[in-house]
Write a protein that holds these residues in place. Sequence first.
Motif, PDB file in Angstrom:
ATOM      1  N   HIS A 177       0.827  -1.199   0.000  1.00 27.56           N
ATOM      2  CA  HIS A 177       0.000   0.000   0.000  1.00 27.56           C
ATOM      3  C   HIS A 177       0.865   1.254   0.000  1.00 27.56           C
ATOM      4  N   VAL A 178       0.200   2.384  -0.179  1.00 25.60           N
ATOM      5  CA  VAL A 178       0.926   3.657  -0.173  1.00 25.60           C
ATOM      6  C   VAL A 178       1.603   3.835   1.181  1.00 25.60           C
ATOM      7  N   GLY A 179       2.888   4.201   1.141  1.00 25.55           N
ATOM      8  CA  GLY A 179       3.589   4.522   2.395  1.00 25.55           C
ATOM      9  C   GLY A 179       3.997   3.322   3.220  1.00 25.55           C
ATOM     10  N   CYS A 180       4.062   2.124   2.598  1.00 28.44           N
ATOM     11  CA  CYS A 180       4.429   0.957   3.407  1.00 28.44           C
ATOM     12  C   CYS A 180       5.936   0.736   3.401  1.00 28.44           C
ATOM     13  N   GLY A 181       6.672   1.506   2.583  1.00 32.34           N
ATOM     14  CA  GLY A 181       8.127   1.377   2.599  1.00 32.34           C
ATOM     15  C   GLY A 181       8.704   0.785   1.334  1.00 32.34           C
ATOM     16  N   LYS A 182       7.941   0.834   0.212  1.00 30.58           N
ATOM     17  CA  LYS A 182       8.487   0.282  -1.038  1.00 30.58           C
ATOM     18  C   LYS A 182       9.676   1.125  -1.505  1.00 30.58           C
ATOM     19  N   SER A 183       9.466   2.460  -1.564  1.00 35.66           N
ATOM     20  CA  SER A 183      10.557   3.330  -2.032  1.00 35.66           C
ATOM     21  C   SER A 183      11.717   3.276  -1.053  1.00 35.66           C
ATOM     22  N   SER A 184      11.407   3.114   0.229  1.00 27.41           N
ATOM     23  CA  SER A 184      12.475   3.058   1.225  1.00 27.41           C
ATOM     24  C   SER A 184      13.383   1.864   0.955  1.00 27.41           C
ATOM     25  N   LEU A 185      12.770   0.773   0.506  1.00 24.71           N
ATOM     26  CA  LEU A 185      13.575  -0.417   0.229  1.00 24.71           C
ATOM     27  C   LEU A 185      14.593  -0.103  -0.870  1.00 24.71           C
ATOM     28  N   HIS A 240       9.475 -12.841  -9.286  1.00 27.22           N
ATOM     29  CA  HIS A 240       9.187 -12.902  -7.859  1.00 27.22           C
ATOM     30  C   HIS A 240       8.429 -11.658  -7.459  1.00 27.22           C
ATOM     31  N   ILE A 241       7.615 -11.795  -6.417  1.00 30.33           N
ATOM     32  CA  ILE A 241       6.919 -10.622  -5.896  1.00 30.33           C
ATOM     33  C   ILE A 241       7.219 -10.539  -4.413  1.00 30.33           C
ATOM     34  N   VAL A 242       7.544  -9.319  -3.952  1.00 32.48           N
ATOM     35  CA  VAL A 242       7.724  -9.123  -2.518  1.00 32.48           C
ATOM     36  C   VAL A 242       6.604  -8.212  -2.063  1.00 32.48           C
ATOM     37  N   VAL A 243       5.901  -8.613  -1.023  1.00 36.12           N
ATOM     38  CA  VAL A 243       4.823  -7.767  -0.514  1.00 36.12           C
ATOM     39  C   VAL A 243       5.322  -7.120   0.773  1.00 36.12           C
ATOM     40  N   ILE A 244       5.238  -5.809   0.842  1.00 32.90           N
ATOM     41  CA  ILE A 244       5.707  -5.119   2.044  1.00 32.90           C
ATOM     42  C   ILE A 244       4.521  -4.542   2.795  1.00 32.90           C
ATOM     43  N   VAL A 245       4.482  -4.801   4.075  1.00 36.40           N
ATOM     44  CA  VAL A 245       3.431  -4.222   4.906  1.00 36.40           C
ATOM     45  C   VAL A 245       4.107  -3.549   6.098  1.00 36.40           C
ATOM     46  N   ASP A 246       3.875  -2.255   6.245  1.00 33.57           N
ATOM     47  CA  ASP A 246       4.426  -1.505   7.386  1.00 33.57           C
ATOM     48  C   ASP A 246       5.920  -1.770   7.618  1.00 33.57           C
ATOM     49  N   GLY A 247       6.693  -1.694   6.549  1.00 34.16           N
ATOM     50  CA  GLY A 247       8.135  -1.780   6.698  1.00 34.16           C
ATOM     51  C   GLY A 247       8.680  -3.175   6.929  1.00 34.16           C
ATOM     52  N   LYS A 248       7.830  -4.195   6.783  1.00 32.81           N
ATOM     53  CA  LYS A 248       8.340  -5.563   6.920  1.00 32.81           C
ATOM     54  C   LYS A 248       7.954  -6.333   5.664  1.00 32.81           C
TER      55      LYS A 248
END
Length: 1526
Positions: free
Chosen positions: A666-674, A824-832
Amino acid sequence: MDAFCGSRFWDPNISVHTDNPDLTPCFQNTILAWIPSIYLWAVLPFYFLYLKRHKRGYIVLSMLSRFKTILGVLLWCVCWADLFFSFHELLQSKTPPPVYFVTPLIVGITMVLATLLIQYERLRGVQSSGVLIIFWFLSVLCALGPFRSKIIAPRDQGQIKDRFRFTTFYSYFALILIELILSCFKENPPFFSPVNSDPNPCPELNSGFLSRLTFWWFTSMAILGYKRPLEDKDLWSLNEEDTSKVIVQQLHKEWDKQKDGWKQKEDVAYMKTSNHVMNHIGDSPEEAEVLISDKKRRKEPSFLKALLKTFGPYFLIGSFYKLIQDLLSFVNPQLLSVLIGFIKNKDAPSWWGFLIAALMFFSAVLQTIILHQHFQYCFVTGMRLRTGIIGMIYRKSLVITNSAKRSSTVGEIVNLMSVDAQRFMDLLTFLNMLWSAPLQIFLALYFLWQALGPSVLAGVAVMVLLIPVNAAIAIKTRAFQVEQMKYKDSRIKLMNEILSGIKVLKLYAWEPSFEDKVLEIRKNELRVLKKAAYLNSLSTFAWISAPFLVALTTFAVYVNVDETNILDAEKAFVSLSLFNILRFPLNMLPQVISNIAQTSVSLKRIQHFLSHDELDPDCVETKVVSPGYAITVTNGTFSWAKELKPALKDINLLVPSGSLLAVVGHVGCGKSSLVSALLGEMEKLEGQVAVKGSVAYVPQQAWIQNATLKDNILFGQPSNEQKYQNVLEACALKTDLEVLPGGDHTEIGEKGINLSGGQRQRVSLARAVFSEADVYLLDDPLSAVDSHVAKHIFDKVIGPEGALKEKTRVLVTHGITFLPQVDHIVVIVDGKVSEMGSYQELLKQNGAFAEFLRNYAPDDTEEDELTMLEDEEVLLAEDTLSNHTDLADNEPVTNEVRKQFLRQFSVISSEGECPNKKSTRRRVCERKSAETPLVKNLPEKLIQAETIETGTVKLSVFWQYMKAVGLMTSFFICFLYGCQNAAAIGANVWLSDWTNEPVINGTQRNTSMRVGVYAALGLLQGLLVLISSFTLAMGGINAARTLHAALLHNKFRTPQSFFDTTPTGRIINRFSKDIFVIDEVIPPTILMFLGTFFTSVSTMIVIISSTPLFAVVIIPLAVGYFFVQRFYVATSRQLKRLESVSRSPIYSHFSETITGASVIRAYGREGSFIHMNDKQVDENQKSYFPGIISNRWLGIRVEFIGNCVVLFAALFAVLGKNSLNAGLVGLSVSYALQVTMSLNWMVRMTSDLETNIVAVERVKEYSETETEAPWIIEDKRPPDDWPAEGEVEFANYSVRYRKGLDLVLKGLSLRVKGGEKIGIVGRTGAGKSSMTLCLFRILEAVKGEIKIDGVRISDIGLHDLRSKITIIPQDPVLFSGTLRMNLDPFNKYSEDEIWKALELSHLKRFVSSQPAMLEYECSEGGENLSVGQRQLVCLARALLRKTRILVLDEATAAIDLETDDLIQMTIRTQFEDCTVLTIAHRLNTIMDYTRILVLDKGTIAEFDAPSSLIASRGVFYGMAKDAGLA
């Protein structure tokens, strides 16, 4: 001594008290013979050290060098011949005195030394040696006395004694004279010196010693600048030691040392504190921790120390010169006192006088030379300092962490570079005043005390009292400046809005209301200016009257304390010249101190910025990665800053080489941070990250440089045409290139302003693809482009079949469409990482991913359709926008969009647009047209390039300014200046007369009367100064008011076509920069100019009246002065322009770098960006350096003329000694001593005045552009209720946009009855909007006419016409101000009427919910209302005016369907009985209109009721069918 010489050492009767002086042989043989030797031996150790450290390669043995060496050897032989002759005499049993052994020995050894030095210098590559020139010069000077004696003595005695020494002396004299002449020539450049590949090296390096002393090497540029305006290519390259590369490197080294030293201390401190915590278990450890961090925060490594170590030594040389100059400045007052004594003493031999005059001249010239050397060192240090600081800040901004970046905005960092670095530069010029001012004050007081005793203290008291007065005035002035800036900003902001919305103002006839608003602000601004002017005239008064008041109190106290105190010429004029010396340090000291205070703030800011944390370069491991994987992250925890909580926790990630990994969430879950973490942009708190090989990065917000499109894609890689074309094809850029005016050579504005969002994103992607990296990090590159383009890019670039299929790709995405095709797909939720796997696996797990799909999938399809539609439309607009070839197109959408674009463009370029800056806009045009045939078919260039002033300013401009000030006022000001100088001369003449008052019984008579008249004349002068500077200020403000009012008046009455072809930035520039110059720069410059001019003239008058012979010399001096002045003004003005043009690129490149730092780092391009920045700084300094030198060049030449004035004033005084009294001589010489300063400033002021008066011309030019028809024609006003019917008739009507363009409407004839509803449709460019513009006479007819209710609209005033028709324009324009002002700027309607209109336009709920109700502040352009609300405000305006004719220009894409329906509904109900003309884009809105007009290429294609048009199956039917209505 007598025994040593065997004769008297000094005999005043021979040397002083005689008409034919001579020196004793003993004096000649000792002191005179030894002076050169002593000098050379004293200088030698220092010079030797200097040469050891500076080697420029050796110089091949030349004829010049051979000659010099041979002569040196000969000199040695000659000297030792004397020595051997003395031994010979000893053997002859004559005992010569010891001096005949010692002197030849010393001189001989010195000559050997000089000869060796010639060779050593040659080996060290010295082309022209100052040390030796001075040595030979001293030798010749000291030999002149003996030379004369050896001629006189034989004449008197009738024979030559001692023939051998006589002969050797003459050979010695001849040899040293030749040596002196030869040493003035310079050697060839050294061999093996680093090869200078410069096309245009700075001549300073290879210039001789004398050329450097007098800055003669600059003359070539001065002459060139006089012949034609200088250009970039004429500028010299910088000297190696002034370039960024060298300076920044040195500074960086010192700064690193500071940091390291600080780090060690820091670590020690930390150790201690932590031990302390362990011992006191009672204290909570947290507290201690806080203490430590507090201490840490307070101390930073000292940037000041680094600066001192880097630039200190060089600067100290300048300080040393300053010391000598300070001491020298007190020589001339002492000589003046000797001169006056000489004039008084009627028996004195006249050679004394000539000697004094020569000494005065010599000391003045020496002072000039040394002063300018000092300034040279100061300014060059300042220049290097700025280079160093800018370089350091730039380098730091590339490595600073994100958290540090957040703490200071881009603007603030750019300010560090521009403002703070500039402050250092300004301070350095006068930094030496810190110690020099107290020294000068002390010396002056010491000499004054000697002359006048304790009564000096009275004068000093006055000076000290004036300091707080000046300080108070300065503080107040600063407060006024702040206030005035506030008004100025609000005026410019308002002007900006007015110019952006000028079309709307014209359509609504609202100009008068806005004109009043601007004039209101301007009135306040001028009010503050006036106050500041009063203060300024007070400070001028203080500055000019201070020396006088001081002299007055001192003299008054002196003669009244004791009657035996006699004021004679010597005391009076020497004191006056000392008071004049005092004036400068007393005024400068407070300024320097306040400057230091400001600079220390700047220093702290820079130091703070340079001490920020830096990114850890080893945060991401690039060498060792577990085999088979390209990216591995183990137990990674990352945060944006050490203090913040982690944004990513426990990340474990293995990406196989060559796979495509999608990151969703979702928006703001940390994708760009990764992605940032993989780039090493985040703080790694724990864990390991490894990325194998090189990286390419596409950020979410594309970062585009201000360069050509091709450069943006190549990004510093070598070009490879085949690969480049493939990349363009893959990234779908081919089609875009076709519509850009210059193809891939199109210059892209800052921040990519002339590309659409999608184009920017694709360029950013193309850059990544071209870079051929190993790992690709793509941060949502598909969001900014429409879906079909996204598909194209995925297939051709990212996907399994794309260009990057071999590479490792990490794709952050929101789109679901492409997920089935990734590995592969990585799903990020709240920085994890919540889950990872392939698409199928994740669907089975039914976890977070499945939910994410469910959320996004259902609406996705509809959304896609919609976005496609809108994107298409926007794209259409974008294309037409970027395609400059169809500018003749009049469709409002594209026109408005384009105007916005051009406006923004001009705002950018308005930075670079004072008279002396070329606009960026122009640069772009020039570049484009050079490369692209495409631009050729522009229907006459849309935006004319701005003319740039070169050459001298026409006299007419000065005349125009005088007229603006008022001719009477102008002449009155000059008259006042004349009077004030007359009063000053009067006071001084009176003083000289007073000093000649005979002394009776040891006292002077009438002292009180003398003091009284002196005081009266002096105060009269002060009063006149006050009045004249006051009148001048008033005149200046008057001129400013008149010129601004005329400019404003004209701009509100200029036809629309002018605004379409002129960038807003250029007009705004006239209102900001040029008006600022007229307000605040020209008046003080004129004040200074008049002051210096009249001072110089009065000096000449005084000298001529006391020694009429002086008139002969004035002509050649004036001619010389005039030439120097013309050469200087032409050159320096152009250098200033070049300097300011080359300054803005530094800052724009810098702000660009800061915004794109992460991209630059990802591609590893820091080095080349640093290099670019250095190059730009060097470019800027290249024009700044000759600018400094030109001031030095001018100073030395003008001051030399001033020194000649001193020389001749003293000489003629000596010649006319018998007819002159001491008072007059004192007067004329003390005037001459001051003239140098005013001559110098007069040239500078002329230059400034010529540079700045251009502003008047530019403002004038824009206040005389052609105007539209009159707003109101009194005898042709229509009746109040016109138009009663609302009947509109076009009769054979044709119109064009501007001269030289084709007709847009060709012979239209139609009649609309009152109350009809007419829909107007047609293709883009059919002339729909033109019709409405013609109704309002925004466009004037070429032939034919329009009648409304039988009245020809071309007969009545524009406002009468425009206020009777209402338009709802296509794009809603609001102005900043209250909502009420936006609805009713003239306050014509009552509150109830306004609320009624708001209710009908469905805004009542919104407005009444605001606390301020009708007083709700709209921000600039109505930004704080939605587009729909703005459109409704326009509707409310129309409802308020409620005229019989309503024109509705339907909004296209900007508005949502809901608002559109509201408007249509309101119009149907409220404007039932009015004539409505609607330009329609959506046919469904006009299907129920009375008639429909179909336009095609400016003619009527069909005009009938909609039903019959559909029945007749013509053009309209086709359109309706496309829209699905038929």
